[in-house]
Design an enzyme around this catalytic site. Structure first.
Site, PDB file in Angstrom:
ATOM      1  N   CYS A 105       6.626  16.979  17.297  1.00  0.00           N
ATOM      2  CA  CYS A 105       6.533  16.020  18.390  1.00  0.00           C
ATOM      3  C   CYS A 105       5.913  16.688  19.613  1.00  0.00           C
ATOM      4  O   CYS A 105       5.949  17.915  19.757  1.00  0.00           O
ATOM      5  CB  CYS A 105       7.957  15.559  18.706  1.00  0.00           C
ATOM      6  SG  CYS A 105       8.129  14.584  20.182  1.00  0.00           S
TER       7      CYS A 105
ATOM      8  N   THR B 238       7.114  16.789  22.439  1.00  0.00           N
ATOM      9  CA  THR B 238       8.181  17.518  23.130  1.00  0.00           C
ATOM     10  C   THR B 238       8.284  18.949  22.613  1.00  0.00           C
ATOM     11  O   THR B 238       8.470  19.895  23.379  1.00  0.00           O
ATOM     12  CB  THR B 238       9.537  16.785  22.937  1.00  0.00           C
ATOM     13  OG1 THR B 238       9.385  15.446  23.414  1.00  0.00           O
ATOM     14  CG2 THR B 238      10.659  17.463  23.685  1.00  0.00           C
TER      15      THR B 238
ATOM     16  N   HIS C 186       5.588  20.913  24.257  1.00  0.00           N
ATOM     17  CA  HIS C 186       5.953  21.252  25.643  1.00  0.00           C
ATOM     18  C   HIS C 186       6.934  22.435  25.675  1.00  0.00           C
ATOM     19  O   HIS C 186       6.809  23.345  26.488  1.00  0.00           O
ATOM     20  CB  HIS C 186       6.573  20.051  26.356  1.00  0.00           C
ATOM     21  CG  HIS C 186       5.575  19.021  26.785  1.00  0.00           C
ATOM     22  ND1 HIS C 186       4.597  19.291  27.715  1.00  0.00           N
ATOM     23  CD2 HIS C 186       5.398  17.732  26.423  1.00  0.00           C
ATOM     24  CE1 HIS C 186       3.851  18.203  27.900  1.00  0.00           C
ATOM     25  NE2 HIS C 186       4.317  17.243  27.124  1.00  0.00           N
TER      26      HIS C 186
ATOM     27  N   CYS D 226      27.224   6.524  30.574  1.00  0.00           N
ATOM     28  CA  CYS D 226      27.678   6.049  29.265  1.00  0.00           C
ATOM     29  C   CYS D 226      28.568   4.816  29.383  1.00  0.00           C
ATOM     30  O   CYS D 226      28.480   3.893  28.586  1.00  0.00           O
ATOM     31  CB  CYS D 226      28.432   7.152  28.522  1.00  0.00           C
ATOM     32  SG  CYS D 226      27.345   8.315  27.681  1.00  0.00           S
TER      33      CYS D 226
END
Ligand code: ZN
Ligand code: ZN
Length: 341
Positions: free
Chosen positions: A37, A39, A42, A97
């Protein structure tokens, strides 16, 4: 077990790692497919803000596999089940949450980011994060569930209505998913802007009404030619300032501009507020995959979303570092790692 361990910027070693400990609520997954991915790139590049990673860590958050073993309190899964995971684990108790925005959880655990993930032969995951694959879904397709779930969250924010006109900027994996999801949401016309010819070709096969080369063609003229005269939604899937500015430029009156592509944390864009005012634009962005994992699974299993055409190659762990370090390789399309290869 064989695993690819991230030790810091540009440092990834394939080595023997001890087997994960299986807690009472954990499911031990033998990894069959794990997507690479943006990510991960990165993180490999040491970009700040990409994800909280404390090396040494096994990366890989887009994975599927077979249940090898379950903890003593697990009842929903058994050895042999074909599964994938939602890597983002929320605490359920913090303020976000308890207020329906769990993706802003203050104690989030991320498999493949904050804790070990799927670039290894095995990964132990809390059963709350485990999802059963549909019977039509292959492991490679199952590994695409997380990126599809991220796209679905973005789509929900785009408010595409049947009959709308949509422009997708960028024909990478995400752009090609967004293109199909726009069609599924009822868009009458979808245009794809992509400079690489073979990606425009795939876009065409996946249902784009028009695929435009934004470097060598007059984008507005080509859109008009295709009957796209009032763009209701622009989905930017590149993450560059120039393409975000272009998205704002192309957007029609009352349009939504979805900034889906991830920019570097300090990047800035140049915008004329007057243009936003004049067109009453809504500039939006989409963060991870809250509550969309099951829909992504069902959609993939239905066969109505092609998640295979954008996969370029499935390879072994030994090739991971090379792919992470090479923009040229990654330009070919999506890579999936199979630790058994
Ligand atoms: Zn991802
Ligand atoms: Zn929380």
């Amino acid at each position: 077990m064989k695993s690819a361990v991230f030790y810091g910027k540009h440092e990834l070693r394939v080595e023997e790692h001890e087997m994960p400990k299986v807690g009472p609520k954990d499911v031990l997954i033998r990894v069959k497919a794990c997507g690479i991915c943006g990510t991960d790139v990165h993180i490999y590049e040491g970009d700040k803000g990409a994800a909280e990673v404390n090396p040494p860590t096994i990366l890989g958050h887009e994975f599927s596999g077979v249940v090898a073993e379950v903890g003593e309190e697990v009842t929903a899964y058994k050895a042999g089940d074909r599964v994938c995971i939602d890597p983002n684990c929320y605490c359920g108790a913090c303020e976000p949450c308890r207020n329906g925005v769990a993706h802003y959880c203050e104690h989030m655990i991320g498999y493949g980011t904050t804790v070990n993930g799927g670039f290894a032969e095995y990964c132990a995951v809390n059963e709350r994060q485990v999802y059963r694959l549909g019977e039509n879904t292959s492991f490679e397709q199952g590994a695409m569930t997380e990126p599809v779930a991220c796209c679905l969250h973005g789509m929900d924010l785009c408010n595409i209505h049947p009959g709308h006109q949509v422009v997708v900027i960028g024909g990478g994996m995400i752009g090609l998913l967004m293109l199909q999801l726009s069609k599924l949401a009822g868009a009458a016309k979808v245009a794809l802007l992509e400079p690489v010819e073979n990606k425009r070709e795939v876009g065409k096969q996946l249902g784009a009404d028009v695929c435009i080369d934004p470097i060598h063609e007059d984008v507005k003229a080509r859109l008009a030619e295709a009957g796209i005269t009032w763009v209701n939604t622009v989905i930017e899937c590149v993450g560059r300032p120039s393409t975000i500015e272009q998205a704002i430029e192309i957007a029609g009156n009352k349009a939504v501009v979805m900034m889906f592509g991830l920019t570097k944390p300090d990047e800035t864009i140049s915008v004329k507020p007057f243009q936003i005012f004049q067109k009453e634009l809504e500039l939006k962005a989409s963060y991870i995959n809250p509550y969309t994992q099951k829909r992504a699974l069902d959609l993939i299993d239905s066969g109505r979303l092609d998640v295979s055409s954008m996969v370029y190659e499935v390879c072994g762990l030994d090739k991971l570092a090379e792919i992470l370090g090479s923009p040229k390789l990654r330009a070919n399309g999506k890579y999936i790692i199979s630790p058994e290869k």
